[in-house]
Design a protein around this motif. Structure first.
Motif, mmCIF file in Angstrom:
data_model
loop_
_atom_site.group_PDB
_atom_site.id
_atom_site.type_symbol
_atom_site.label_atom_id
_atom_site.label_comp_id
_atom_site.label_asym_id
_atom_site.label_seq_id
_atom_site.Cartn_x
_atom_site.Cartn_y
_atom_site.Cartn_z
ATOM 1 N N THR A 86 0.816 -1.215 0.000
ATOM 2 C CA THR A 86 0.000 0.000 0.000
ATOM 3 C C THR A 86 0.847 1.261 0.000
ATOM 4 O OG1 THR A 86 -1.724 -1.165 1.230
ATOM 5 C CG2 THR A 86 -1.832 1.232 1.204
ATOM 6 N N LEU A 87 1.806 1.327 0.921
ATOM 7 C CA LEU A 87 2.626 2.527 1.067
ATOM 8 C C LEU A 87 3.814 2.545 0.114
ATOM 9 C CD1 LEU A 87 2.637 2.646 4.980
ATOM 10 C CD2 LEU A 87 1.379 4.163 3.450
ATOM 11 N N GLY A 88 4.229 1.362 -0.321
ATOM 12 C CA GLY A 88 5.399 1.291 -1.194
ATOM 13 C C GLY A 88 5.170 1.835 -2.590
ATOM 14 N N VAL A 89 3.919 1.917 -3.007
ATOM 15 C CA VAL A 89 3.637 2.416 -4.366
ATOM 16 C C VAL A 89 3.506 3.931 -4.402
ATOM 17 C CG1 VAL A 89 2.497 0.262 -5.010
ATOM 18 C CG2 VAL A 89 1.139 2.123 -4.008
ATOM 19 N N LEU A 90 3.473 4.568 -3.241
ATOM 20 C CA LEU A 90 3.347 6.022 -3.207
ATOM 21 C C LEU A 90 4.652 6.678 -3.621
ATOM 22 C CD1 LEU A 90 1.419 6.468 0.166
ATOM 23 C CD2 LEU A 90 0.474 6.347 -2.140
ATOM 24 N N GLU A 91 4.548 7.773 -4.343
ATOM 25 C CA GLU A 91 5.734 8.482 -4.801
ATOM 26 C C GLU A 91 5.544 9.987 -4.619
ATOM 27 O OE1 GLU A 91 8.573 7.363 -5.716
ATOM 28 O OE2 GLU A 91 8.118 5.219 -5.816
ATOM 29 N N GLY A 92 6.664 10.678 -4.582
ATOM 30 C CA GLY A 92 6.645 12.131 -4.596
ATOM 31 C C GLY A 92 5.898 12.751 -3.441
ATOM 32 N N THR A 98 1.731 11.635 3.155
ATOM 33 C CA THR A 98 1.130 10.524 3.906
ATOM 34 C C THR A 98 1.918 10.231 5.174
ATOM 35 O OG1 THR A 98 0.269 9.524 1.872
ATOM 36 C CG2 THR A 98 0.464 8.101 3.812
ATOM 37 N N TRP A 99 3.240 10.112 5.033
ATOM 38 C CA TRP A 99 4.083 9.868 6.205
ATOM 39 C C TRP A 99 4.009 11.034 7.187
ATOM 40 C CZ3 TRP A 99 4.816 5.345 7.460
ATOM 41 C CH2 TRP A 99 5.232 4.343 6.583
ATOM 42 N N PHE A 100 3.931 12.256 6.657
ATOM 43 C CA PHE A 100 3.850 13.427 7.533
ATOM 44 C C PHE A 100 2.563 13.389 8.347
ATOM 45 C CE2 PHE A 100 2.597 17.774 8.509
ATOM 46 C CZ PHE A 100 3.740 18.254 9.127
ATOM 47 N N ARG A 101 1.450 13.075 7.708
ATOM 48 C CA ARG A 101 0.171 13.026 8.429
ATOM 49 C C ARG A 101 0.194 11.962 9.520
ATOM 50 N NH1 ARG A 101 -2.000 13.531 3.192
ATOM 51 N NH2 ARG A 101 -2.501 11.297 3.182
ATOM 52 N N ILE A 102 0.779 10.805 9.209
ATOM 53 C CA ILE A 102 0.831 9.724 10.196
ATOM 54 C C ILE A 102 1.677 10.139 11.395
ATOM 55 C CG2 ILE A 102 1.673 7.385 10.625
ATOM 56 C CD1 ILE A 102 0.961 6.743 7.703
ATOM 57 N N HIS A 103 2.877 10.655 11.106
ATOM 58 C CA HIS A 103 3.767 11.025 12.213
ATOM 59 C C HIS A 103 3.223 12.228 12.981
ATOM 60 C CE1 HIS A 103 7.495 11.262 14.445
ATOM 61 N NE2 HIS A 103 7.533 12.564 14.203
ATOM 62 N N LEU A 141 9.812 16.625 13.172
ATOM 63 C CA LEU A 141 8.782 16.296 12.183
ATOM 64 C C LEU A 141 9.362 15.769 10.883
ATOM 65 C CD1 LEU A 141 6.301 19.286 12.609
ATOM 66 C CD2 LEU A 141 5.857 16.894 13.172
ATOM 67 N N ILE A 142 10.543 16.251 10.504
ATOM 68 C CA ILE A 142 11.093 15.933 9.175
ATOM 69 C C ILE A 142 11.961 14.679 9.188
ATOM 70 C CG2 ILE A 142 12.624 16.768 7.353
ATOM 71 C CD1 ILE A 142 11.635 19.601 8.014
ATOM 72 N N LEU A 143 12.859 14.573 10.156
ATOM 73 C CA LEU A 143 13.799 13.453 10.162
ATOM 74 C C LEU A 143 13.123 12.077 10.174
ATOM 75 C CD1 LEU A 143 16.671 14.713 12.526
ATOM 76 C CD2 LEU A 143 16.644 14.579 10.026
ATOM 77 N N PRO A 144 12.055 11.868 10.973
ATOM 78 C CA PRO A 144 11.424 10.544 10.972
ATOM 79 C C PRO A 144 10.864 10.128 9.613
ATOM 80 C CG PRO A 144 10.751 11.779 12.902
ATOM 81 C CD PRO A 144 11.480 12.732 12.022
ATOM 82 N N LEU A 145 10.503 11.088 8.754
ATOM 83 C CA LEU A 145 9.936 10.727 7.450
ATOM 84 C C LEU A 145 10.934 9.943 6.619
ATOM 85 C CD1 LEU A 145 8.135 14.091 6.544
ATOM 86 C CD2 LEU A 145 7.367 12.217 8.028
ATOM 87 N N PHE A 146 12.209 10.296 6.700
ATOM 88 C CA PHE A 146 13.238 9.570 5.957
ATOM 89 C C PHE A 146 13.468 8.179 6.541
ATOM 90 C CE2 PHE A 146 14.078 14.063 5.249
ATOM 91 C CZ PHE A 146 14.250 14.106 3.870
ATOM 92 N N VAL A 147 13.275 8.045 7.851
ATOM 93 C CA VAL A 147 13.387 6.731 8.488
ATOM 94 C C VAL A 147 12.287 5.803 7.981
ATOM 95 C CG1 VAL A 147 13.375 5.496 10.690
ATOM 96 C CG2 VAL A 147 14.464 7.744 10.526
ATOM 97 N N TYR A 148 11.059 6.321 7.906
ATOM 98 C CA TYR A 148 9.938 5.509 7.422
ATOM 99 C C TYR A 148 10.134 5.138 5.947
ATOM 100 C CZ TYR A 148 7.870 7.684 11.573
ATOM 101 O OH TYR A 148 7.629 8.150 12.838
ATOM 102 N N ASP A 149 10.599 6.100 5.154
ATOM 103 C CA ASP A 149 10.798 5.837 3.735
ATOM 104 C C ASP A 149 11.857 4.757 3.529
ATOM 105 O OD1 ASP A 149 10.364 6.506 0.892
ATOM 106 O OD2 ASP A 149 12.427 7.272 0.995
#
Length: 368
Positions: A86-92, A98-103, A141-149
């Motif tokens: 589900t999340l792996g197909v998201l781009e850009g 999406t990750w920002f809203r979750i975190h 807020l920003i650093l965790p997004l790269f961890v999730y990606d």
């Protein structure tokens, strides 16, 4: 909506007890007519004090790490494998939003309070605190997004913390005294960080409330509160020894060395407080006072640990003896009997240890 239920709903449901305790501490114990002034005083306290602000930022960082670890753990669960499709197909932009809203939904409580702090600090002209909090929260807020990606792109990889832990295990052999410290860092990090946060606040409050000139007795009373905050960690030490180190009694170690290991272990456990005390008091407290802080702290915790070698000492009885020892220590401090207190604690602790160590049998409830 589904992602919100999976991550946000599960996170708040799992940690409902913790959020209730925090809410009760910040709002429940304060009378309604004093609630606003209480929080204004608290916020102005850490926005106007660098040490206090650093402690608050550390607390927010720990909470942020908890959010990140929860999301990574959810992604690693076997029942969550479908999320990669589900999340792996998201781009850009869609992926990052999406990750920002979750975190953001998980980290929202810290952001809400920090937003109020920024407004009050701006009104009080504490521009440095405003800039610090804003930049810090942007990083949170920003650093965790790269961890999730990275986790989504490399689902089979081991986290950086686990790799660092495995590397340390290969490079170093843990000494006997360090086993409980290692256990707290790995499986008891929540209680450890809460304890250290509380003790940091106590040290700041004690030094801030102390009237000039410097008063050693006032600092020692505050130190007793710091030690009192460690009582649960000391009580859990017995359970850890009973479950994980029961065979250590077979090791060919003399009794004095076993006792020295206990002293060293509690010294390391209290090391953050000792460093913080030195930073706060080095201008007014001499080397002998600093040595007294260390000696009294380690002696008190070691004596509490030795009490647990008596059979039938449950948690209620243990805390009763802890409070009795605090009262005795308080009267001796007020009577300027500092070093007599340290010597008395050491003599009592080593006497109990020498008489009870080889006779101690773990309660059946702990070893089963």
């Amino acid at each position: 909506m589904a992602l919100s239920k999976i991550f946000t709903g599960s996170f708040y449901a799992k940690n409902a007890a913790i959020f209730f305790l925090v809410f009760y501490f910040f709002f429940g114990i304060v009378p309604g007519n004093m609630l606003l002034s209480y929080h204004l005083t608290l916020i102005r306290g850490f926005t106007g004090n660098v040490d206090f602000l650093c402690l608050v930022l550390l607390g927010w960082a720990v909470y942020n790490a908890k959010c990140v670890l929860f999301i990574l753990k959810t992604l690693s669960a076997r029942e969550s494998l479908y999320l990669y499709a589900t999340l792996g197909v998201l781009e850009g932009r869609e992926k990052w939003s999406t990750w920002f809203r979750i975190h953001f939904s998980l980290y929202l409580p810290a952001l809400t309070y920090s937003a109020a702090a920024v407004c009050i600090a701006w009104n009080d002209k504490h521009i440095g605190a405003v800039v610090t909090i804003v930049l810090f929260q942007l990083l949170m807020l920003i650093l965790p997004l790269f961890v999730y990606d990275r986790k989504i792109k490399n689902p089979g990889t081991t986290s950086l913390f686990i790799r660092w832990q495995q590397k340390l295990n290969r490079l170093f052999t843990k000494p006997l005294w360090a086993y409980y410290i290692y256990e707290l860092l790995n499986n008891g990090s929540r209680s450890l960080f809460i304890t250290k946060g509380v003790t940091g606040l106590i040290i700041i409050a004690t030094y801030s409330l102390m009237e000039q000139p410097y008063e050693l007795r006032f600092m020692l009373v505050g130190l007793l509160l710091v030690l009192l905050a460690h009582t649960v960690l000391v009580f859990n030490h017995r359970q850890f020894d009973d479950l994980k180190l029961s065979m250590s009694i077979q090791l060919p170690l003399p009794l004095w060395k076993r006792y020295a290991h206990t002293l060293l272990g509690y010294f390391v456990l209290l090391l953050p407080e000792f460093i913080f005390l030195v930073v706060r008091t080095y201008q007014v407290a001499g080397p002998l006072d600093q040595l007294l802080f260390i000696s009294l702290s380690v002696s008190m915790l070691v004596m509490w640990r030795m009490l647990l070698y008596f059979p039938g000492l449950d948690q209620d009885k243990y805390f009763r003896w802890v409070l009795i020892s605090i009262v005795v220590a308080l009267f001796m401090i007020l009577g300027y009997l500092y070093w007599y207190l340290v010597i008395g604690l050491q003599v009592l602790a080593f006497t109990i240890f020498s008489l009870r160590y080889y006779k101690y049998e773990p309660p059946l409830a702990e070893v089963q």
